[in-house]
Enzyme design. Structure first.
Site, PDB file in Angstrom:
ATOM      1  N   THR A 139       7.396  15.433  21.652  1.00  0.00           N
ATOM      2  CA  THR A 139       6.954  14.056  21.385  1.00  0.00           C
ATOM      3  C   THR A 139       5.643  14.063  20.613  1.00  0.00           C
ATOM      4  O   THR A 139       4.822  14.949  20.794  1.00  0.00           O
ATOM      5  CB  THR A 139       6.761  13.344  22.741  1.00  0.00           C
ATOM      6  OG1 THR A 139       8.037  13.143  23.313  1.00  0.00           O
ATOM      7  CG2 THR A 139       6.042  12.022  22.606  1.00  0.00           C
ATOM      8  N   ARG A 182      19.446   6.932  29.084  1.00  0.00           N
ATOM      9  CA  ARG A 182      18.160   7.340  29.684  1.00  0.00           C
ATOM     10  C   ARG A 182      16.962   6.959  28.802  1.00  0.00           C
ATOM     11  O   ARG A 182      16.980   7.148  27.591  1.00  0.00           O
ATOM     12  CB  ARG A 182      18.186   8.854  29.915  1.00  0.00           C
ATOM     13  CG  ARG A 182      16.907   9.433  30.524  1.00  0.00           C
ATOM     14  CD  ARG A 182      15.978   9.995  29.473  1.00  0.00           C
ATOM     15  NE  ARG A 182      14.863  10.719  30.079  1.00  0.00           N
ATOM     16  CZ  ARG A 182      13.781  11.119  29.415  1.00  0.00           C
ATOM     17  NH1 ARG A 182      13.659  10.863  28.140  1.00  0.00           N
ATOM     18  NH2 ARG A 182      12.828  11.771  30.018  1.00  0.00           N
ATOM     19  N   GLY A 187      12.778   7.582  28.584  1.00  0.00           N
ATOM     20  CA  GLY A 187      11.655   8.340  29.139  1.00  0.00           C
ATOM     21  C   GLY A 187      10.392   7.500  29.190  1.00  0.00           C
ATOM     22  O   GLY A 187      10.418   6.270  29.116  1.00  0.00           O
ATOM     23  N   ASP A 188       9.263   8.189  29.294  1.00  0.00           N
ATOM     24  CA  ASP A 188       7.979   7.491  29.420  1.00  0.00           C
ATOM     25  C   ASP A 188       7.428   6.989  28.088  1.00  0.00           C
ATOM     26  O   ASP A 188       6.655   6.030  28.050  1.00  0.00           O
ATOM     27  CB  ASP A 188       6.938   8.417  30.054  1.00  0.00           C
ATOM     28  CG  ASP A 188       6.708   9.653  29.190  1.00  0.00           C
ATOM     29  OD1 ASP A 188       7.712  10.250  28.738  1.00  0.00           O
ATOM     30  OD2 ASP A 188       5.546  10.021  28.950  1.00  0.00           O
ATOM     31  N   THR A 227       2.826  13.233  26.710  1.00  0.00           N
ATOM     32  CA  THR A 227       4.047  13.984  26.413  1.00  0.00           C
ATOM     33  C   THR A 227       4.391  14.802  27.649  1.00  0.00           C
ATOM     34  O   THR A 227       3.502  15.313  28.319  1.00  0.00           O
ATOM     35  CB  THR A 227       3.878  14.905  25.199  1.00  0.00           C
ATOM     36  OG1 THR A 227       5.077  15.706  25.076  1.00  0.00           O
ATOM     37  CG2 THR A 227       2.693  15.839  25.338  1.00  0.00           C
ATOM     38  N   GLY A 228       5.670  14.903  27.947  1.00  0.00           N
ATOM     39  CA  GLY A 228       6.036  15.678  29.127  1.00  0.00           C
ATOM     40  C   GLY A 228       7.337  15.175  29.701  1.00  0.00           C
ATOM     41  O   GLY A 228       8.090  14.452  29.042  1.00  0.00           O
ATOM     42  N   GLY A 248       9.353  12.914  31.181  1.00  0.00           N
ATOM     43  CA  GLY A 248       9.126  11.482  31.240  1.00  0.00           C
ATOM     44  C   GLY A 248       9.335  10.832  32.593  1.00  0.00           C
ATOM     45  O   GLY A 248       8.617   9.899  32.960  1.00  0.00           O
TER      46      GLY A 248
HETATM   47  N1  ASP Z   1       8.076  12.404  27.332  1.00  0.00           N
HETATM   48  C1  ASP Z   1       9.285  12.496  26.562  1.00  0.00           C
HETATM   49  C2  ASP Z   1      10.440  11.960  27.368  1.00  0.00           C
HETATM   50  O1  ASP Z   1      10.478  12.189  28.563  1.00  0.00           O
HETATM   51  C3  ASP Z   1       9.610  13.880  26.139  1.00  0.00           C
HETATM   52  C4  ASP Z   1       8.517  14.589  25.383  1.00  0.00           C
HETATM   53  O2  ASP Z   1       7.344  14.428  25.716  1.00  0.00           O
HETATM   54  O3  ASP Z   1       8.834  15.334  24.437  1.00  0.00           O
HETATM   55  O4  ASP Z   1      11.306  11.360  26.811  1.00  0.00           O
END
Ligand code: ASP
Length: 365
Positions: A199, A227, A229-230, A250-251, A253
């Site tokens: 991300t 789905r 994410g965050d 980022t992480g 989510g």
């Molecule tokens: N945070 C993003 C998600 O969960 C993924 C990412 O950080 O690459 O969709």
């Protein structure tokens, strides 16, 4: 005075007589920006020197694009978009071109953006035909009565706003398709095949004291059932409030949503700032009637980088306690540009009017 010195360890309080002067000098031309291109299991032995150089060049390009706007007195909102656009277009990152694939083999894009000056926000999820989702998120913020649009509706809005339809091939890359195939064939998890979150995001403070945050992603490989994410969730992956900070995450989510990471960090900073002022006020001598001889104004108080770092680290520790991983970038009204991550690396960069200008990948850099 010794009590004041004690408080100075966690915050800065200038003597009343010259406080305003110091404040205006410090504010002059102060700006800062931080960017990320994802966190994860990134170590020197997993990446070739060529690939490392390519990431560093891409991060520097994004950082320079944002910094140039801030240095010229442009807005934080413009700076973060200028920084995110080249990363959305670069297949190295999991956003725009190079986004991961859903279980069904599609690229579904999410993005969000927030202006800390008025807390206006825009977000889109499940978009498949808009080349730069961060621009669409911003248009939702400025030109729609809503904050968060999904899928077909978001694309209908994009069409009405004159966004070109970008064919799905633009987003699809062989590397990401292979990740999905490996995941499906061997029943692996998204983290087994990707090792990192790609991300992208940017946060900035401009010379007018306004802050902004933006985040853009393809989500996680093999995501199913619509789905989300965050990254497009205001408060989880993105948050900006001039009173406290601007954050992009980022992480994994699901964990970032559960902790409400971005807003939680800003809220903690806001309360810590308030507590700092109250503590300093308590050290002001009282007159013969027991009334403070001086009332401290917020403009005389500033938070040190170590205090902001502690709060961000505490929130990331909560993510880790629940079993999640990832990282955040953060800027504060004082101009601190910080990172916090619990993975072995995070593609990141920061630049400030104080002359900081760096990109980094591994934790120990
Ligand atoms: N945070 C993003 C998600 O969960 C993924 C990412 O950080 O690459 O969709």
């Amino acid at each position: 005075m010794s009590a004041i010195v004690g408080f100075c360890l966690s915050g800065l309080w200038a003597a009343p007589a010259f406080a305003q002067e110091v404040e205006s000098e410090e504010n002059e031309q102060r700006w800062s920006i931080a960017i990320h291109g994802g966190a994860g299991t990134i170590s020197p032995d997993r990446i070739t020197p060529e690939r490392r150089a390519a990431y560093e060049a891409a991060l520097q390009e994004a950082l320079d694009a944002g910094s140039a706007i801030l240095a010229e007195g442009g807005s934080a909102m413009d700076a973060i978009q200028a920084a995110i656009l080249p990363m959305e277009d670069n297949p190295l990152f999991n956003a725009g071109r190079g986004a991961v694939f859903t279980w069904e083999g599609r690229n579904e894009l999410d993005a969000s953006i927030m202006d800390g000056s008025d807390r206006s926000a825009g977000a889109v999820t499940g978009v498949t035909t808009v080349r730069n989702p961060i621009l669409l998120a911003d248009r939702v913020r400025t030109d729609s009565p809503h904050v968060f649009l999904m899928g077909e509706g978001a694309e209908e809005f994009a069409g009405e706003e004159g966004f070109e339809v970008t064919p799905p091939e633009w987003f699809a890359t062989e590397r990401r398709r292979e990740s999905l195939q490996r995941m499906r064939e061997r029943e692996l998890s998204a983290l087994d095949v990707d090792h990192k979150f790609g991300t992208v995001g940017a946060v900035a403070l401009d010379q007018d004291g306004n802050m902004a945050a933006g985040t853009s992603t393809g989500g996680m490989t093999g995501k199913r059932w619509g789905r989300i994410g965050d990254a497009p969730v205001i408060g989880a992956g993105t948050y900006a409030d001039n009173r406290s900070c601007a954050v992009s995450a980022t992480g994994w989510g699901e964990y970032f949503i559960r902790v409400g990471v971005a807003q939680e960090i800003c809220t903690r900073l806001r309360y810590r700032f308030r507590a700092g002022i109250d503590a300093a006020q308590a050290t002001v001598p009282l007159d013969e009637f027991g009334v403070p001889t001086y009332l401290i104004h917020a403009s005389e108080w500033s938070m040190e980088a170590t205090s902001a770092q502690e709060e961000a680290d505490a929130v990331m520790a909560e993510v880790a306690e629940l079993g999640g991983d990832g990282g955040i970038i953060l800027v504060t009204p004082e101009g601190h540009a910080l990172y916090s991550f619990n993975t072995s690396g995070m593609y990141r960069g920061r630049a400030t009017s104080e002359g900081v200008n760096e990109v980094a990948i591994f934790a120990d850099e």
